[in-house]
Design a protein around this motif. Structure first.
Motif, short mmCIF file in Angstrom:
data_model
loop_
_atom_site.label_atom_id
_atom_site.label_comp_id
_atom_site.label_asym_id
_atom_site.label_seq_id
_atom_site.Cartn_x
_atom_site.Cartn_y
_atom_site.Cartn_z
N ASP A 145 0.82 -1.21 0.00
CA ASP A 145 0.00 0.00 0.00
C ASP A 145 0.86 1.26 0.00
OD1 ASP A 145 -2.25 -1.52 -0.03
OD2 ASP A 145 -2.66 -1.32 2.12
N GLU A 146 1.99 1.20 0.69
CA GLU A 146 2.92 2.31 0.68
C GLU A 146 4.13 1.85 -0.11
OE1 GLU A 146 3.62 4.56 4.28
OE2 GLU A 146 1.91 3.55 5.20
N ALA A 147 4.18 2.20 -1.36
CA ALA A 147 5.19 1.73 -2.28
C ALA A 147 6.51 2.46 -2.07
CB ALA A 147 4.71 1.91 -3.71
N LEU A 148 7.51 2.00 -2.78
CA LEU A 148 8.80 2.66 -2.79
C LEU A 148 8.66 4.08 -3.35
CD1 LEU A 148 10.83 -0.29 -4.33
CD2 LEU A 148 10.98 0.50 -1.98
N PRO A 149 9.61 4.96 -3.05
CA PRO A 149 9.57 6.29 -3.65
C PRO A 149 9.60 6.20 -5.18
CG PRO A 149 11.24 6.18 -1.92
CD PRO A 149 10.74 4.79 -2.14
N ALA A 150 9.07 7.20 -5.84
CA ALA A 150 9.01 7.21 -7.31
C ALA A 150 10.40 6.97 -7.89
CB ALA A 150 8.47 8.54 -7.80
N GLY A 151 10.49 6.03 -8.80
CA GLY A 151 11.74 5.69 -9.48
C GLY A 151 12.60 4.67 -8.76
N ALA A 152 12.25 4.32 -7.53
CA ALA A 152 13.05 3.35 -6.76
C ALA A 152 12.53 1.94 -6.99
CB ALA A 152 12.98 3.68 -5.27
N ARG A 153 13.46 0.99 -7.04
CA ARG A 153 13.08 -0.42 -7.10
C ARG A 153 14.26 -1.25 -6.67
NH1 ARG A 153 15.12 -3.31 -11.22
NH2 ARG A 153 16.11 -2.19 -12.91
N PHE A 154 13.97 -2.41 -6.12
CA PHE A 154 15.02 -3.36 -5.76
C PHE A 154 15.42 -4.11 -7.02
CE2 PHE A 154 13.09 -2.69 -1.60
CZ PHE A 154 14.20 -2.62 -0.79
N GLY A 155 16.72 -4.16 -7.29
CA GLY A 155 17.24 -4.89 -8.45
C GLY A 155 17.67 -6.29 -8.08
N SER A 156 18.06 -7.06 -9.08
CA SER A 156 18.46 -8.45 -8.82
C SER A 156 19.74 -8.54 -7.99
CB SER A 156 18.63 -9.20 -10.14
OG SER A 156 19.60 -8.57 -10.96
N ASP A 157 20.56 -7.49 -7.97
CA ASP A 157 21.78 -7.49 -7.14
C ASP A 157 21.53 -6.92 -5.74
OD1 ASP A 157 23.36 -8.67 -9.06
OD2 ASP A 157 24.27 -6.80 -9.76
N ASP A 158 20.27 -6.66 -5.40
CA ASP A 158 19.91 -6.15 -4.07
C ASP A 158 19.40 -7.25 -3.16
OD1 ASP A 158 20.49 -3.40 -4.59
OD2 ASP A 158 18.61 -3.26 -5.70
N ARG A 159 19.58 -8.49 -3.53
CA ARG A 159 19.04 -9.60 -2.73
C ARG A 159 19.92 -9.93 -1.54
NH1 ARG A 159 17.00 -12.45 -7.96
NH2 ARG A 159 14.96 -11.45 -8.06
N ARG A 160 21.20 -9.61 -1.60
CA ARG A 160 22.12 -9.85 -0.47
C ARG A 160 22.99 -8.63 -0.33
NH1 ARG A 160 24.62 -15.39 -0.10
NH2 ARG A 160 22.70 -15.69 1.06
N LEU A 161 22.88 -7.97 0.83
CA LEU A 161 23.63 -6.75 1.10
C LEU A 161 24.46 -6.93 2.36
CD1 LEU A 161 20.67 -4.32 0.37
CD2 LEU A 161 22.61 -4.79 -1.14
N ARG A 162 25.69 -6.42 2.33
CA ARG A 162 26.61 -6.51 3.47
C ARG A 162 26.73 -5.12 4.09
NH1 ARG A 162 30.89 -8.85 1.24
NH2 ARG A 162 30.60 -10.86 2.26
N LEU A 163 26.55 -5.06 5.42
CA LEU A 163 26.68 -3.80 6.15
C LEU A 163 27.69 -3.98 7.27
CD1 LEU A 163 23.30 -4.24 5.65
CD2 LEU A 163 23.51 -1.85 6.15
N GLY A 164 28.35 -2.89 7.64
CA GLY A 164 29.29 -2.93 8.75
C GLY A 164 28.69 -2.32 10.00
N VAL A 165 29.29 -2.62 11.14
CA VAL A 165 28.86 -2.03 12.41
C VAL A 165 29.22 -0.55 12.37
CG1 VAL A 165 29.20 -2.04 14.92
CG2 VAL A 165 29.20 -4.19 13.66
#
Length: 190
Positions: A145-165
């Motif tokens: 119901d509350e979609a991503l901002p206009a123009g934003a989308r998750f791509g196929s390379d967004d399935r696994r993301l690494r973040l640091g502390v």
């Protein structure tokens, strides 16, 4: 709206379909140690992907991600996860909340759900301390119901993301509950 998110999130976390509470699971994944009942804790994970990384991952649309995880000092409280994404070519950030539970039989993995059926993701820690976030099918709020901002989308390379502390100050603006903000900032958590 952010205080309403907190109220809805409390009901949401209570309805997650798993009998294991975060306090009974692997809190070391999020906070680096087991917490005492009623202890407040928070941690921040973040990453801004540089041009070289994005150039080698042309189907990654996420340019920056931050996660604030915190456990309030309420009785029987479980951890709350606030997320923020920024996407290529989009100035507006996308923010959402969810909750996580340990996965039975899988040490060091938490299954997470975005409030209002907004999608599923999982998190795990690498030996290096990095947080791996697996997003199999993108995320939204309230069943789209509350979609991503206009123009934003998750791509196929967004399935696994690494973040640091990161220092808690990096996630300061992801503390949406006005009542808990001073306690989290005062607790000195990471």
């Amino acid at each position: 709206m952010k205080t309403a998110i907190g109220s809805v999130l409390v009901m949401f976390v209570a309805a997650l379909p798993a009998p294991v509470f975060a306090a009974d699971g692997d809190e070391t994944l999020l906070y680096g140690r087991q917490l005492q009942r009623g202890e407040i804790a928070s941690t921040c994970f973040a990453r801004r992907y540089d041009k070289a990384h994005l150039g080698s991952h042309p189907h990654q649309n996420v340019t920056e991600m931050r996660i604030l995880s915190y456990r309030p000092d309420w009785p029987q409280a479980e951890s709350i996860i606030n997320l923020e994404f920024r996407f290529r070519g989009v100035s507006e950030a996308f923010q959402l909340s969810g909750g996580c539970r340990p996965v039975a039989g899988k040490a060091k993995v938490l299954d997470c759900a975005v409030e209002c059926d907004g999608g599923l993701f999982s998190i795990r820690r690498e030996v290096s301390g990095a947080l791996m976030v697996d997003i199999p099918a993108g995320l939204a709020l309230c069943d789209g119901d509350e979609a991503l901002p206009a123009g934003a989308r998750f791509g196929s390379d967004d399935r696994r993301l690494r973040l640091g502390v990161a220092e808690i100050a990096t996630c300061r603006d992801l503390i949406w509950d006005d009542e808990i903000r001073p306690k989290l900032l005062q607790s000195g958590s990471r």
